[in-house]
Design a protein around this motif. Structure first.
Motif, PDB file in Angstrom:
ATOM      1  N   UNK A   1     -13.387 -49.122  57.373  1.00  0.00           N
ATOM      2  CA  UNK A   1     -13.535 -50.278  57.512  1.00  0.00           C
ATOM      3  C   UNK A   1     -12.852 -51.194  56.538  1.00  0.00           C
ATOM      4  N   UNK A   2     -12.578 -52.291  56.798  1.00  0.00           N
ATOM      5  CA  UNK A   2     -11.839 -53.054  55.593  1.00  0.00           C
ATOM      6  C   UNK A   2     -12.603 -53.048  54.144  1.00  0.00           C
ATOM      7  N   UNK A   3     -11.893 -52.502  53.265  1.00  0.00           N
ATOM      8  CA  UNK A   3     -12.493 -52.710  51.866  1.00  0.00           C
ATOM      9  C   UNK A   3     -11.396 -52.726  50.852  1.00  0.00           C
ATOM     10  N   UNK A   4     -11.908 -53.073  49.794  1.00  0.00           N
ATOM     11  CA  UNK A   4     -11.033 -53.493  48.483  1.00  0.00           C
ATOM     12  C   UNK A   4     -11.284 -52.629  47.408  1.00  0.00           C
ATOM     13  N   UNK A   5     -10.344 -52.044  46.681  1.00  0.00           N
ATOM     14  CA  UNK A   5     -10.414 -51.166  45.575  1.00  0.00           C
ATOM     15  C   UNK A   5      -9.764 -51.748  44.234  1.00  0.00           C
ATOM     16  N   UNK A   6     -10.429 -51.730  43.305  1.00  0.00           N
ATOM     17  CA  UNK A   6      -9.547 -52.120  41.904  1.00  0.00           C
ATOM     18  C   UNK A   6      -9.004 -50.634  41.449  1.00  0.00           C
ATOM     19  N   UNK A   7      -7.832 -50.674  41.128  1.00  0.00           N
ATOM     20  CA  UNK A   7      -7.178 -49.427  40.526  1.00  0.00           C
ATOM     21  C   UNK A   7      -6.189 -49.747  39.542  1.00  0.00           C
ATOM     22  N   UNK A   8      -5.766 -48.818  38.594  1.00  0.00           N
ATOM     23  CA  UNK A   8      -4.783 -48.751  37.417  1.00  0.00           C
ATOM     24  C   UNK A   8      -3.352 -49.242  38.439  1.00  0.00           C
ATOM     25  N   UNK A   9      -2.684 -50.013  37.759  1.00  0.00           N
ATOM     26  CA  UNK A   9      -1.299 -50.333  38.496  1.00  0.00           C
ATOM     27  C   UNK A   9      -0.265 -49.016  38.033  1.00  0.00           C
ATOM     28  N   UNK A  10       0.781 -49.103  38.616  1.00  0.00           N
ATOM     29  CA  UNK A  10       1.642 -48.070  38.557  1.00  0.00           C
ATOM     30  C   UNK A  10       1.984 -47.602  36.992  1.00  0.00           C
ATOM     31  N   UNK A  11       2.273 -48.598  36.394  1.00  0.00           N
ATOM     32  CA  UNK A  11       2.632 -48.428  34.895  1.00  0.00           C
ATOM     33  C   UNK A  11       1.625 -47.835  34.252  1.00  0.00           C
ATOM     34  N   UNK A  12       0.524 -48.110  34.329  1.00  0.00           N
ATOM     35  CA  UNK A  12      -0.914 -47.652  33.452  1.00  0.00           C
ATOM     36  C   UNK A  12      -1.110 -46.409  34.210  1.00  0.00           C
ATOM     37  N   UNK A  13      -0.872 -45.892  35.528  1.00  0.00           N
ATOM     38  CA  UNK A  13      -0.929 -44.576  35.923  1.00  0.00           C
ATOM     39  C   UNK A  13       0.083 -43.533  35.389  1.00  0.00           C
ATOM     40  N   UNK A  14       1.337 -44.052  35.355  1.00  0.00           N
ATOM     41  CA  UNK A  14       2.291 -43.442  34.728  1.00  0.00           C
ATOM     42  C   UNK A  14       1.867 -43.129  33.375  1.00  0.00           C
ATOM     43  N   UNK A  15       1.257 -43.849  32.411  1.00  0.00           N
ATOM     44  CA  UNK A  15       1.057 -43.691  31.144  1.00  0.00           C
ATOM     45  C   UNK A  15      -0.252 -42.430  31.186  1.00  0.00           C
ATOM     46  N   UNK A  16      -1.003 -42.660  31.918  1.00  0.00           N
ATOM     47  CA  UNK A  16      -2.237 -41.508  32.114  1.00  0.00           C
ATOM     48  C   UNK A  16      -1.482 -40.173  32.581  1.00  0.00           C
ATOM     49  N   UNK A  17      -0.413 -40.056  33.165  1.00  0.00           N
ATOM     50  CA  UNK A  17       0.216 -38.885  33.774  1.00  0.00           C
ATOM     51  C   UNK A  17       1.001 -38.445  32.471  1.00  0.00           C
ATOM     52  N   UNK A  18       1.836 -39.134  31.805  1.00  0.00           N
ATOM     53  CA  UNK A  18       2.581 -38.766  30.793  1.00  0.00           C
ATOM     54  C   UNK A  18       1.464 -38.215  29.607  1.00  0.00           C
ATOM     55  N   UNK A  19       0.425 -38.876  29.375  1.00  0.00           N
ATOM     56  CA  UNK A  19      -0.488 -38.370  28.321  1.00  0.00           C
ATOM     57  C   UNK A  19      -1.063 -37.064  28.838  1.00  0.00           C
ATOM     58  N   UNK A  20      -1.280 -36.606  30.032  1.00  0.00           N
ATOM     59  CA  UNK A  20      -1.619 -35.241  30.683  1.00  0.00           C
ATOM     60  C   UNK A  20      -0.618 -34.302  30.471  1.00  0.00           C
ATOM     61  N   UNK A  21       0.828 -34.558  30.776  1.00  0.00           N
ATOM     62  CA  UNK A  21       1.763 -33.678  30.570  1.00  0.00           C
ATOM     63  C   UNK A  21       1.897 -33.391  29.005  1.00  0.00           C
ATOM     64  N   UNK A  22       1.514 -34.346  28.231  1.00  0.00           N
ATOM     65  CA  UNK A  22       1.648 -33.997  26.795  1.00  0.00           C
ATOM     66  C   UNK A  22       0.513 -33.302  26.108  1.00  0.00           C
ATOM     67  N   UNK A  23      -0.664 -33.676  26.629  1.00  0.00           N
ATOM     68  CA  UNK A  23      -1.951 -33.328  25.917  1.00  0.00           C
ATOM     69  C   UNK A  23      -2.820 -32.357  26.702  1.00  0.00           C
ATOM     70  N   UNK A  24      -2.879 -32.085  27.996  1.00  0.00           N
ATOM     71  CA  UNK A  24      -3.791 -31.411  28.695  1.00  0.00           C
ATOM     72  C   UNK A  24      -3.414 -30.023  28.497  1.00  0.00           C
ATOM     73  N   UNK A  25      -4.817 -29.299  27.727  1.00  0.00           N
ATOM     74  CA  UNK A  25      -5.038 -28.092  27.743  1.00  0.00           C
ATOM     75  C   UNK A  25      -4.911 -27.126  28.763  1.00  0.00           C
ATOM     76  N   UNK A  26      -3.886 -26.462  29.045  1.00  0.00           N
ATOM     77  CA  UNK A  26      -3.772 -25.723  30.189  1.00  0.00           C
ATOM     78  C   UNK A  26      -4.316 -24.480  30.208  1.00  0.00           C
ATOM     79  N   UNK A  27      -4.557 -23.919  29.095  1.00  0.00           N
ATOM     80  CA  UNK A  27      -4.879 -22.645  28.885  1.00  0.00           C
ATOM     81  C   UNK A  27      -4.128 -21.369  29.821  1.00  0.00           C
ATOM     82  N   UNK A  28      -5.071 -21.098  30.778  1.00  0.00           N
ATOM     83  CA  UNK A  28      -4.255 -19.845  31.659  1.00  0.00           C
ATOM     84  C   UNK A  28      -3.685 -20.480  33.015  1.00  0.00           C
ATOM     85  N   UNK A  29      -3.922 -21.744  33.049  1.00  0.00           N
ATOM     86  CA  UNK A  29      -3.532 -22.066  34.468  1.00  0.00           C
ATOM     87  C   UNK A  29      -2.770 -23.465  34.181  1.00  0.00           C
ATOM     88  N   UNK A  30      -1.549 -23.498  34.161  1.00  0.00           N
ATOM     89  CA  UNK A  30      -0.615 -24.688  33.923  1.00  0.00           C
ATOM     90  C   UNK A  30      -0.576 -25.442  35.276  1.00  0.00           C
TER      91      UNK A  30
END
Length: 285
Positions: free
Chosen positions: A165-194
């Motif tokens: 049914x109709x609903x509203x969501x607040x979310x990160x805009x695309x530029x902030x989502x991109x920042x979060x993803x680049x942080x994950x690429x640089x910093x995520x500890x992948x250990x044995x599972x990339x």
């Protein structure tokens, strides 16, 4: 007459049991968002991560989890007050899911919970399909997490969905989502599972020429002790950080991680260190 559930599932061309499981998971994710919205969750929190990118910005891969961040820090925030509304929303469309909160550790700012429903029960009830190959104890499990002490300088927007049914969501805009993803690429500890999913999403952002929220990325990198408060941080420095990261990635392992989440594996054919270095040099401006 279609029910809300069958109407939502009709968007999927699910031809085998795995595709049907994923279709159910994606629909459950959206119904959960509706339940959270009705309960007032998005007055305090914002949606981000791969599932946010899929639902609201067109990412063409399956994403397992629901990730949220408080808009402002609140270390006393609790998830449990939202559970009854969440469960009620799922039950209203005929889904029998339980909610289980993960006990938090004292040093973590992440609150976690799991939505769990019996796989065989839902395949039978939704698709009217008996399947003797599904373990009767198998569960559809969706993790959702919220960061109660988020990095600064994220920017937000509001989006709307019409089903269940109709609903509203607040979310990160695309530029902030991109920042979060680049942080994950640089910093995520992948250990044995990339997590090749991080790289897949990175290509998606670049393909769509999305600019990065650099102040928010800097805040994330400082929180991870990758940058000091007094450190210089420019686009050239960011590019070099990414190139250094690409130098140590096993791209075959990365492909194996993400291949199950996309319907077009040919998109991974070019993945290599050289590919990621070149697209970073050319497009991250």
């Amino acid at each position: 007459m279609q029910t809300i559930l069958t109407q939502m599932l009709s968007r999927y061309d699910a031809n085998n049991i795995e595709e049907k499981k994923n279709a159910i998971k994606e629909v459950v994710q959206e119904i959960a968002l509706c339940g959270l919205a009705r309960a007032g969750f998005f007055k305090q929190a914002a949606f981000y991560g791969g599932t946010a990118l899929r639902i609201f910005y067109g990412l063409d891969r399956f994403s397992e989890d629901l990730d949220f961040s408080l808009i402002t820090s609140n270390l006393d925030f609790e998830l449990s007050p939202y559970f009854s509304g969440l469960k009620k929303e799922l039950a209203s469309v005929g889904l029998n899911f339980q909610i289980e909160e993960k006990l938090k550790s004292n040093d973590s700012y992440i609150r976690s919970a799991f939505l769990k429903g019996n796989t065989k029960e839902h395949i039978i009830s939704i698709y009217d399909e008996q399947n003797n190959y599904i373990n009767p104890n198998e569960v559809i499990k969706i993790k959702f997490e919220i960061d109660v002490n988020p990095p600064k300088f994220a920017t937000f927007e509001n989006k709307y969905r019409l089903l269940p049914s109709p609903y509203e969501v607040k979310l990160y805009d695309k530029s902030s989502l991109f920042a979060g993803k680049v942080h994950a690429v640089i910093c995520r500890s992948w250990k044995n599972r990339i997590k090749g999913r991080d790289l897949y999403d990175y290509v998606f952002y670049l393909s769509n020429q999305i600019k990065i929220n650099l102040p928010h990325l800097r805040a994330r990198l400082e929180d991870s002790d990758v940058l000091k408060e007094e450190s210089l941080f420019t686009m050239d420095i960011l590019k070099q950080m990414l190139i250094d990261r690409f130098d140590i990635i096993d791209f075959d392992a990365a492909k194996n991680d993400v291949i199950q989440f996309t319907k077009d594996p040919s998109k991974l054919d070019l993945w290599s260190k050289d590919f990621f270095v070149k697209i970073t040099e050319n497009f991250l401006e």
